[in-house]
Design a protein around this motif. Structure first.
Motif, PDB file in Angstrom:
ATOM      1  N   LYS A   1       0.832  -1.211   0.000  1.00  0.00           N
ATOM      2  CA  LYS A   1       0.000   0.000   0.000  1.00  0.00           C
ATOM      3  C   LYS A   1       0.863   1.258   0.000  1.00  0.00           C
ATOM      4  O   LYS A   1       0.551   2.227  -0.694  1.00  0.00           O
TER       5      LYS A   1
ATOM      6  N   TYR B   1       3.863   1.575  -1.222  1.00  0.00           N
ATOM      7  CA  TYR B   1       4.444   1.710  -2.556  1.00  0.00           C
ATOM      8  C   TYR B   1       3.411   2.255  -3.538  1.00  0.00           C
ATOM      9  O   TYR B   1       3.718   3.141  -4.351  1.00  0.00           O
ATOM     10  N   GLU B   2       2.197   1.731  -3.472  1.00  0.00           N
ATOM     11  CA  GLU B   2       1.138   2.218  -4.364  1.00  0.00           C
ATOM     12  C   GLU B   2       0.871   3.711  -4.142  1.00  0.00           C
ATOM     13  O   GLU B   2       0.696   4.472  -5.096  1.00  0.00           O
ATOM     14  N   GLU B   3       0.848   4.104  -2.879  1.00  0.00           N
ATOM     15  CA  GLU B   3       0.645   5.534  -2.559  1.00  0.00           C
ATOM     16  C   GLU B   3       1.771   6.382  -3.148  1.00  0.00           C
ATOM     17  O   GLU B   3       1.513   7.444  -3.713  1.00  0.00           O
ATOM     18  N   LYS B   4       2.971   5.887  -2.976  1.00  0.00           N
ATOM     19  CA  LYS B   4       4.134   6.623  -3.471  1.00  0.00           C
ATOM     20  C   LYS B   4       4.068   6.784  -4.985  1.00  0.00           C
ATOM     21  O   LYS B   4       4.321   7.849  -5.520  1.00  0.00           O
ATOM     22  N   VAL B   5       3.709   5.709  -5.695  1.00  0.00           N
ATOM     23  CA  VAL B   5       3.606   5.743  -7.151  1.00  0.00           C
ATOM     24  C   VAL B   5       2.491   6.672  -7.591  1.00  0.00           C
ATOM     25  O   VAL B   5       2.644   7.465  -8.543  1.00  0.00           O
ATOM     26  N   LEU B   6       1.349   6.590  -6.915  1.00  0.00           N
ATOM     27  CA  LEU B   6       0.207   7.435  -7.295  1.00  0.00           C
ATOM     28  C   LEU B   6       0.468   8.918  -7.048  1.00  0.00           C
ATOM     29  O   LEU B   6      -0.053   9.774  -7.761  1.00  0.00           O
ATOM     30  N   ASN B   7       1.258   9.198  -6.036  1.00  0.00           N
ATOM     31  CA  ASN B   7       1.512  10.608  -5.688  1.00  0.00           C
ATOM     32  C   ASN B   7       2.766  11.186  -6.344  1.00  0.00           C
ATOM     33  O   ASN B   7       3.139  12.323  -6.083  1.00  0.00           O
ATOM     34  N   SER B   8       3.433  10.412  -7.169  1.00  0.00           N
ATOM     35  CA  SER B   8       4.659  10.961  -7.781  1.00  0.00           C
ATOM     36  C   SER B   8       4.418  11.418  -9.195  1.00  0.00           C
ATOM     37  O   SER B   8       3.416  11.291  -9.812  1.00  0.00           O
TER      38      SER B   8
END
Length: 195
Positions: free
Chosen positions: A186, A188-195
């Motif tokens: 989760k 990692y997914e947040e990091k990818v979505l927010n970058s």
């Protein structure tokens, strides 16, 4: 899956080499998509006579093997095609542990992935189990945590890959193992979505 830490059970022996997956679960029974219900067809061509009655000479039809949850077999058990139905049938029949000197690699992996403990044991030790008094029931105690087998005057230790051991001890399948890292996934997914 249910964890396997220690299992004590009745033993059935099958002193046959190269038992392949088509003998374990014949092809005509592969139409089901569930993992259950295959036990009734286990070793079908060996267990039953042409008229459909149980063959009294077949190993698993002997009175002393009824209720067995540990199967001891000879070399190269589970060879042949890679059908996962073979471990499904063995597990559904009631086997929790299978002991042999060697297994087909795919079959071995499928056993672990489906909550059964396949144990590679030295040929001398397997021979000792396969040649115990014919038609006499005996039980074994298999301790996965300690990697030991004992019972009825028999003792042995076995080796298992630490990865498979942890999965069986905890009752994890590969999805369960992945879910252990749910928080990191989760994040990692947040990091990818927010970058």
């Amino acid at each position: 899956m249910e964890p396997i830490v220690q299992h004590k059970g009745r033993v059935a022996t099958m002193n046959r080499v190269n038992v392949d997956t088509d003998q374990i679960i014949p092809k005509q029974f592969l139409k089901r998509v569930e993992r259950t219900g295959f036990g009734q067809f286990l070793f079908f061509d060996w267990r039953f006579l042409k008229d459909g009655t149980p063959d009294p000479e077949f190993e698993l039809n002997k009175p002393h093997t009824q209720g067995a949850s540990i199967l001891v077999a000879a070399h190269n058990f589970g060879c042949g095609s890679s059908r996962e139905h073979a471990p499904w049938a063995l597990h559904d029949y009631g086997f929790k542990v299978i002991i042999a000197p060697s297994f087909a690699d795919i079959f071995y992996n499928n056993c672990v992935k489906n909550g059964m403990l396949p144990i590679r044991l030295d040929e001398d030790k397997v021979h000792e189990l396969l040649t115990k008094e014919e038609n006499q029931a005996f039980d074994l105690d298999v301790n996965l945590k300690e990697q030991t087998i004992s019972g009825d005057g028999f003792e042995a230790t076995f080796v298992i890959d630490p990865y498979w051991k942890e999965m069986l001890l905890n009752g994890w399948d590969e999805i369960g193992l992945t879910l252990k890292f749910d928080d990191q996934i989760k994040a990692y997914e947040e990091k990818v979505l927010n970058s």
